[in-house]
Scaffold this motif. Structure first.
Motif, mmCIF file in Angstrom:
data_model
loop_
_atom_site.group_PDB
_atom_site.id
_atom_site.type_symbol
_atom_site.label_atom_id
_atom_site.label_comp_id
_atom_site.label_asym_id
_atom_site.label_seq_id
_atom_site.Cartn_x
_atom_site.Cartn_y
_atom_site.Cartn_z
ATOM 1 N N LEU A 90 0.733 -1.311 0.087
ATOM 2 C CA LEU A 90 0.034 -0.050 0.048
ATOM 3 C C LEU A 90 0.896 1.269 0.053
ATOM 4 N N CYS A 91 0.442 2.465 -0.817
ATOM 5 C CA CYS A 91 1.170 3.580 -0.807
ATOM 6 C C CYS A 91 0.046 4.504 -0.185
ATOM 7 N N ALA A 92 0.479 5.581 0.552
ATOM 8 C CA ALA A 92 -0.242 6.483 1.150
ATOM 9 C C ALA A 92 0.441 7.883 0.871
ATOM 10 N N SER A 93 -0.351 8.844 0.723
ATOM 11 C CA SER A 93 0.174 9.994 0.297
ATOM 12 C C SER A 93 -0.512 11.048 1.503
ATOM 13 N N SER A 94 0.140 12.144 1.788
ATOM 14 C CA SER A 94 -0.212 13.182 2.722
ATOM 15 C C SER A 94 0.388 14.404 2.479
ATOM 16 N N SER A 95 -0.172 15.753 3.159
ATOM 17 C CA SER A 95 0.365 16.957 2.912
ATOM 18 C C SER A 95 1.172 17.374 3.919
ATOM 19 N N THR A 96 2.237 18.044 3.764
ATOM 20 C CA THR A 96 2.904 18.563 4.927
ATOM 21 C C THR A 96 2.212 20.042 5.235
ATOM 22 N N LEU A 97 1.648 20.137 6.106
ATOM 23 C CA LEU A 97 0.778 21.631 6.685
ATOM 24 C C LEU A 97 1.423 21.975 7.838
ATOM 25 N N ALA A 98 1.844 23.341 8.149
ATOM 26 C CA ALA A 98 2.241 23.560 9.170
ATOM 27 C C ALA A 98 1.151 23.716 10.472
ATOM 28 N N GLY A 99 1.451 23.197 11.483
ATOM 29 C CA GLY A 99 0.452 23.392 12.591
ATOM 30 C C GLY A 99 -0.509 22.475 12.809
#
Lengths: 116, 112
Positions: A90-99
């Motif tokens: 499985l591959c999973a993606s996410s977003s780097t967001l401050a806070g």
């Protein structure tokens, strides 16, 4: 938005061969994580890529390696395949967001690898 | 060693029943407890729990975390056949991108 896509969906290899699995993250996501899910088990973390570098790694041997490209897509390579490598990857993606304390990981449909 | 333990591993109920899925965890640098639903392949996110005693609710699903006892439950009321899936309990530790440690899952089968 196509979400997280993975290719191929199924793959059959023999022991000793090498395999490359591919993942395209959800639009706007910059981080890709890879997991191995054996039958009847929960996913196990392999590694995570961010800014084209491996940022974190789970307890997997060096036969497992990866790459992230400038467009954030990623590959998982496994060398010298063993029977025990048969699993759903499985591959999973996410977003780097401050806070944020947790950036939700969106999973792809996975690649079913069978090693004979 | 960090671990997430789910029980039961499998469960068969009939439509309309209420089920409770259990999850205990030992996770260093614990940040949050997550629940995912896995029907065929891709796990889909259900809840994130960070504070004890605050119930998260989404339709017929609800979940709560006990950080003192290191325990979480996922409740599903008035179950439907579409609830049949593997429910994964996940410990999130480390940085904001999250290291995730998964339990083995509870396989729920809802019979008509």
């Amino acid at each position: 938005d196509a979400g997280v896509t993975q290719s191929p969906t199924h793959l059959i290899k023999t022991r000793g061969q090498q395999v490359t699995l591919r993942c395209s993250p959800k639009s706007g996501h910059d981080t890709v994580s890879w997991y191995q899910q054996a039958l009847g088990q929960g996913p196990q973390f392999i590694f995570q890529y961010y800014e084209e570098e491996e940022r974190q790694r789970g307890n997997f041997p060096d036969r497992f390696s990866g790459h992230q490209f400038p467009n954030y897509s990623s590959e998982l390579n496994v060398n010298a395949l063993l029977l025990g490598d048969s699993a759903l990857y499985l591959c999973a993606s996410s977003s780097t967001l401050a806070g944020t304390s947790y950036n939700e990981q969106f999973f792809g449909p996975g690649t079913r690898l069978t090693v004979l | 060693e960090d671990k997430v333990v789910q029980s039961p591993l499998s469960l068969v109920v009939h439509e309309g029943d209420t089920v409770t899925l259990n999850c205990s965890y030992e996770v260093t640098n614990f940040r949050s407890l997550l629940w995912y639903k896995q029907e065929k392949k891709a796990p889909t996110f259900l809840f994130m729990l960070t504070s004890s005693g605050i119930e998260k609710k989404s339709g017929r699903l609800s979940s709560i975390l006990d950080k003192k006892e290191l325990f979480s439950i996922l409740n599903i009321t008035a179950t439907q056949t579409g609830d049949s899936a593997v429910y994964l309990c996940v410990g999130n530790y480390g940085g904001s991108q999250g290291n995730l440690i998964f339990g083995k899952g509870t396989k729920l089968s809802v019979k008509p």
